[in-house]
Design a protein around this motif. Structure first.
Motif, PDB file in Angstrom:
ATOM      1  N   ASP A  30       0.814  -1.220   0.000  1.00 20.88           N
ATOM      2  CA  ASP A  30       0.000   0.000   0.000  1.00 20.88           C
ATOM      3  C   ASP A  30       0.847   1.270   0.000  1.00 20.88           C
ATOM      4  O   ASP A  30       0.318   2.372  -0.183  1.00 20.88           O
ATOM      5  CB  ASP A  30      -0.958   0.015   1.204  1.00 20.88           C
ATOM      6  N   ASP A  65     -12.057   7.475 -12.659  1.00 17.34           N
ATOM      7  CA  ASP A  65     -10.978   6.538 -12.319  1.00 17.34           C
ATOM      8  C   ASP A  65     -11.520   5.243 -11.708  1.00 17.34           C
ATOM      9  O   ASP A  65     -10.783   4.286 -11.528  1.00 17.34           O
ATOM     10  CB  ASP A  65     -10.000   7.184 -11.322  1.00 17.34           C
ATOM     11  N   VAL A  67     -10.875   1.341  -7.954  1.00 17.77           N
ATOM     12  CA  VAL A  67     -10.053   1.886  -9.044  1.00 17.77           C
ATOM     13  C   VAL A  67     -10.003   0.888 -10.204  1.00 17.77           C
ATOM     14  O   VAL A  67      -9.863  -0.322 -10.001  1.00 17.77           O
ATOM     15  CB  VAL A  67      -8.626   2.207  -8.537  1.00 17.77           C
ATOM     16  N   LYS A  68     -10.143   1.419 -11.421  1.00 19.84           N
ATOM     17  CA  LYS A  68     -10.133   0.589 -12.637  1.00 19.84           C
ATOM     18  C   LYS A  68      -8.734   0.066 -12.953  1.00 19.84           C
ATOM     19  O   LYS A  68      -7.744   0.666 -12.549  1.00 19.84           O
ATOM     20  CB  LYS A  68     -10.562   1.428 -13.842  1.00 19.84           C
ATOM     21  N   GLY A  69      -8.670  -0.985 -13.731  1.00 16.35           N
ATOM     22  CA  GLY A  69      -7.415  -1.414 -14.354  1.00 16.35           C
ATOM     23  C   GLY A  69      -6.453  -2.163 -13.452  1.00 16.35           C
ATOM     24  O   GLY A  69      -5.245  -2.105 -13.661  1.00 16.35           O
ATOM     25  N   MET A  70      -6.985  -2.866 -12.450  1.00 15.93           N
ATOM     26  CA  MET A  70      -6.087  -3.633 -11.574  1.00 15.93           C
ATOM     27  C   MET A  70      -5.591  -4.894 -12.280  1.00 15.93           C
ATOM     28  O   MET A  70      -6.331  -5.534 -13.012  1.00 15.93           O
ATOM     29  CB  MET A  70      -6.824  -4.039 -10.295  1.00 15.93           C
ATOM     30  N   ASN A  71      -4.321  -5.227 -12.013  1.00 13.10           N
ATOM     31  CA  ASN A  71      -3.749  -6.464 -12.543  1.00 13.10           C
ATOM     32  C   ASN A  71      -2.855  -7.071 -11.464  1.00 13.10           C
ATOM     33  O   ASN A  71      -1.748  -6.580 -11.216  1.00 13.10           O
ATOM     34  CB  ASN A  71      -2.946  -6.166 -13.808  1.00 13.10           C
ATOM     35  N   THR A  72      -3.353  -8.125 -10.812  1.00 11.94           N
ATOM     36  CA  THR A  72      -2.657  -8.665  -9.636  1.00 11.94           C
ATOM     37  C   THR A  72      -1.732  -9.835  -9.976  1.00 11.94           C
ATOM     38  O   THR A  72      -1.190 -10.458  -9.078  1.00 11.94           O
ATOM     39  CB  THR A  72      -3.674  -9.158  -8.578  1.00 11.94           C
ATOM     40  N   SER A 110       4.851  -4.646  -9.527  1.00 13.36           N
ATOM     41  CA  SER A 110       3.699  -5.546  -9.376  1.00 13.36           C
ATOM     42  C   SER A 110       2.672  -4.987  -8.390  1.00 13.36           C
ATOM     43  O   SER A 110       1.471  -5.232  -8.548  1.00 13.36           O
ATOM     44  CB  SER A 110       4.164  -6.937  -8.939  1.00 13.36           C
ATOM     45  N   PRO A 150      -7.425  -2.028  -0.984  1.00  9.83           N
ATOM     46  CA  PRO A 150      -7.413  -3.471  -1.234  1.00  9.83           C
ATOM     47  C   PRO A 150      -5.994  -4.029  -1.157  1.00  9.83           C
ATOM     48  O   PRO A 150      -5.031  -3.273  -1.234  1.00  9.83           O
ATOM     49  CB  PRO A 150      -7.945  -3.570  -2.671  1.00  9.83           C
ATOM     50  N   ARG A 202       0.163   6.048 -13.245  1.00  5.85           N
ATOM     51  CA  ARG A 202       0.073   7.249 -12.413  1.00  5.85           C
ATOM     52  C   ARG A 202       1.336   7.541 -11.630  1.00  5.85           C
ATOM     53  O   ARG A 202       1.331   8.341 -10.701  1.00  5.85           O
ATOM     54  CB  ARG A 202      -1.076   7.096 -11.410  1.00  5.85           C
ATOM     55  N   PHE A 246     -10.062   3.307  -2.980  1.00  6.90           N
ATOM     56  CA  PHE A 246      -9.087   2.616  -3.840  1.00  6.90           C
ATOM     57  C   PHE A 246      -9.587   1.240  -4.285  1.00  6.90           C
ATOM     58  O   PHE A 246      -9.104   0.693  -5.273  1.00  6.90           O
ATOM     59  CB  PHE A 246      -7.762   2.447  -3.106  1.00  6.90           C
ATOM     60  N   LEU A 259      -8.345  11.593  -7.345  1.00  5.68           N
ATOM     61  CA  LEU A 259      -9.154  10.703  -8.174  1.00  5.68           C
ATOM     62  C   LEU A 259     -10.497  11.361  -8.500  1.00  5.68           C
ATOM     63  O   LEU A 259     -10.950  12.257  -7.781  1.00  5.68           O
ATOM     64  CB  LEU A 259      -9.426   9.387  -7.437  1.00  5.68           C
ATOM     65  N   GLN A 285       0.740  -2.329 -10.320  1.00  2.84           N
ATOM     66  CA  GLN A 285      -0.202  -2.960 -11.255  1.00  2.84           C
ATOM     67  C   GLN A 285      -1.428  -3.490 -10.516  1.00  2.84           C
ATOM     68  O   GLN A 285      -2.564  -3.336 -10.977  1.00  2.84           O
ATOM     69  CB  GLN A 285       0.494  -4.112 -11.993  1.00  2.84           C
ATOM     70  N   ALA A 286      -1.199  -4.141  -9.368  1.00  5.31           N
ATOM     71  CA  ALA A 286      -2.308  -4.739  -8.620  1.00  5.31           C
ATOM     72  C   ALA A 286      -3.335  -3.683  -8.242  1.00  5.31           C
ATOM     73  O   ALA A 286      -4.532  -3.962  -8.200  1.00  5.31           O
ATOM     74  CB  ALA A 286      -1.784  -5.429  -7.363  1.00  5.31           C
ATOM     75  N   ARG A 287      -2.861  -2.454  -7.991  1.00  5.34           N
ATOM     76  CA  ARG A 287      -3.749  -1.394  -7.518  1.00  5.34           C
ATOM     77  C   ARG A 287      -4.215  -0.462  -8.641  1.00  5.34           C
ATOM     78  O   ARG A 287      -4.846   0.563  -8.378  1.00  5.34           O
ATOM     79  CB  ARG A 287      -3.039  -0.602  -6.409  1.00  5.34           C
ATOM     80  N   GLY A 288      -3.911  -0.814  -9.888  1.00  2.74           N
ATOM     81  CA  GLY A 288      -4.362   0.003 -11.011  1.00  2.74           C
ATOM     82  C   GLY A 288      -3.646   1.335 -11.113  1.00  2.74           C
ATOM     83  O   GLY A 288      -4.175   2.291 -11.674  1.00  2.74           O
ATOM     84  N   GLY A 308       1.321 -10.067 -11.233  1.00  6.24           N
ATOM     85  CA  GLY A 308       2.690  -9.938 -10.756  1.00  6.24           C
ATOM     86  C   GLY A 308       2.807 -10.034  -9.245  1.00  6.24           C
ATOM     87  O   GLY A 308       3.811 -10.501  -8.720  1.00  6.24           O
ATOM     88  N   TYR A 362       0.624   3.838  -2.951  1.00  2.00           N
ATOM     89  CA  TYR A 362      -0.366   4.912  -3.068  1.00  2.00           C
ATOM     90  C   TYR A 362       0.264   6.292  -2.891  1.00  2.00           C
ATOM     91  O   TYR A 362      -0.372   7.309  -3.186  1.00  2.00           O
ATOM     92  CB  TYR A 362      -1.505   4.717  -2.064  1.00  2.00           C
ATOM     93  N   TYR A 390      10.905  -7.421  -8.953  1.00  2.00           N
ATOM     94  CA  TYR A 390      11.404  -8.106  -7.750  1.00  2.00           C
ATOM     95  C   TYR A 390      12.927  -8.249  -7.763  1.00  2.00           C
ATOM     96  O   TYR A 390      13.580  -8.130  -6.723  1.00  2.00           O
ATOM     97  CB  TYR A 390      10.745  -9.474  -7.584  1.00  2.00           C
TER      98      TYR A 390
END
Lengths: 95, 136
Positions: free
Chosen positions: A34, B96, B52-57, A58, B16, A68, B49, B92, A61-64, B59, A37, A78
């Motif tokens: 986190d 978003d 929020v759009k476009g998450m890719n978990t 990663s 999240p 940004r 949060f 935001l 990416q997980a948090r979109g 990785g 952010y 990693y």
């Protein structure tokens, strides 16, 4: 030199502020979990002349947040994380 | 049965993935909906949060539960309130966030927005109307 690791949202915790007010100029700050952010807060722009910023790809990416990341933050994977730990004398995690 | 319907409000204030709160909340929300309760969701502070759009978990090797939010309309969860101040603080806007909708069977399944942008005062009033408030 110290590698500081921050894993808490700057909007929900004072970890990043404590890290920045305590660390010597020239230190590295790695944002993970986190902590990424911080990309949305103004703190990085305000302090980027004093610190070298990194963020873990990663977790962004997980948090979109991939699109940004502000200027002055180097996005690493990693193995880049491992290199940072190896290249610094000490590591402090601001849990 | 109908006299047993209570107004349940789930208040989400955590980001999240960093903690398990967001996912646990979603699980409990779906359980509440399965019991045909009157469900309202609130997202404020770092809770915004979650949408929020476009998450890719991939990785980060974690389960991406963000797609579940778009199914909430099918569970008759049609009242989702977002705190404007929390969005503003984080740079935001609603653009978003995921666009969550539901289909109104009384209006020939017209698609309607589930998300409502509100201020803190309106949120406070909303919470006062509830029978049960669950915090995550």
């Amino acid at each position: 030199m110290m590698l500081n690791i921050v894993n808490k949202s700057p909007f929900a915790s004072n970890s990043l502020d404590s890290c920045l007010s305590t660390s010597a100029p020239g230190s590295s700050v790695l944002l993970i979990e986190d902590g990424v952010y911080a990309a949305l807060s103004g703190r990085i722009a305000e302090t980027q002349s004093d610190f070298t910023y990194y963020a873990l790809e990663s977790d962004l990416q997980a948090r979109g947040l991939e699109g940004r990341v502000p200027d002055g933050v180097e996005v690493i994977d990693y193995s880049g994380f491992v290199d940072l730990v190896a290249d610094h004398d000490r590591v402090q995690s601001w849990l | 049965m109908s006299q047993n319907v209570k107004k349940f409000c789930y208040v989400n204030r955590k980001a999240p993935y960093g903690t398990i709160y967001a996912w646990e909340s979603l699980e409990v929300v779906l359980i509440g909906a399965a019991f045909e309760q009157d469900v309202t969701l609130v997202f404020m502070d770092d809770g915004v949060f979650q949408l929020v759009k476009g998450m890719n978990t991939k990785g980060a090797a974690m389960k991406d539960f963000s797609k579940t939010y778009s199914a909430l309309g099918d569970y008759d969860i049609t009242k989702i309130y977002i705190d404007k101040e929390s969005l503003d603080e984080r740079g935001l806007t609603l653009d978003d966030l995921q666009h969550l909708t539901w289909e109104d069977e009384n209006e020939d399944w017209a698609e309607k927005d589930s998300i409502h942008l509100v201020d803190r005062k309106a949120l406070g009033a909303l919470l006062e109307e509830q029978d049960v408030v669950l915090s995550f």
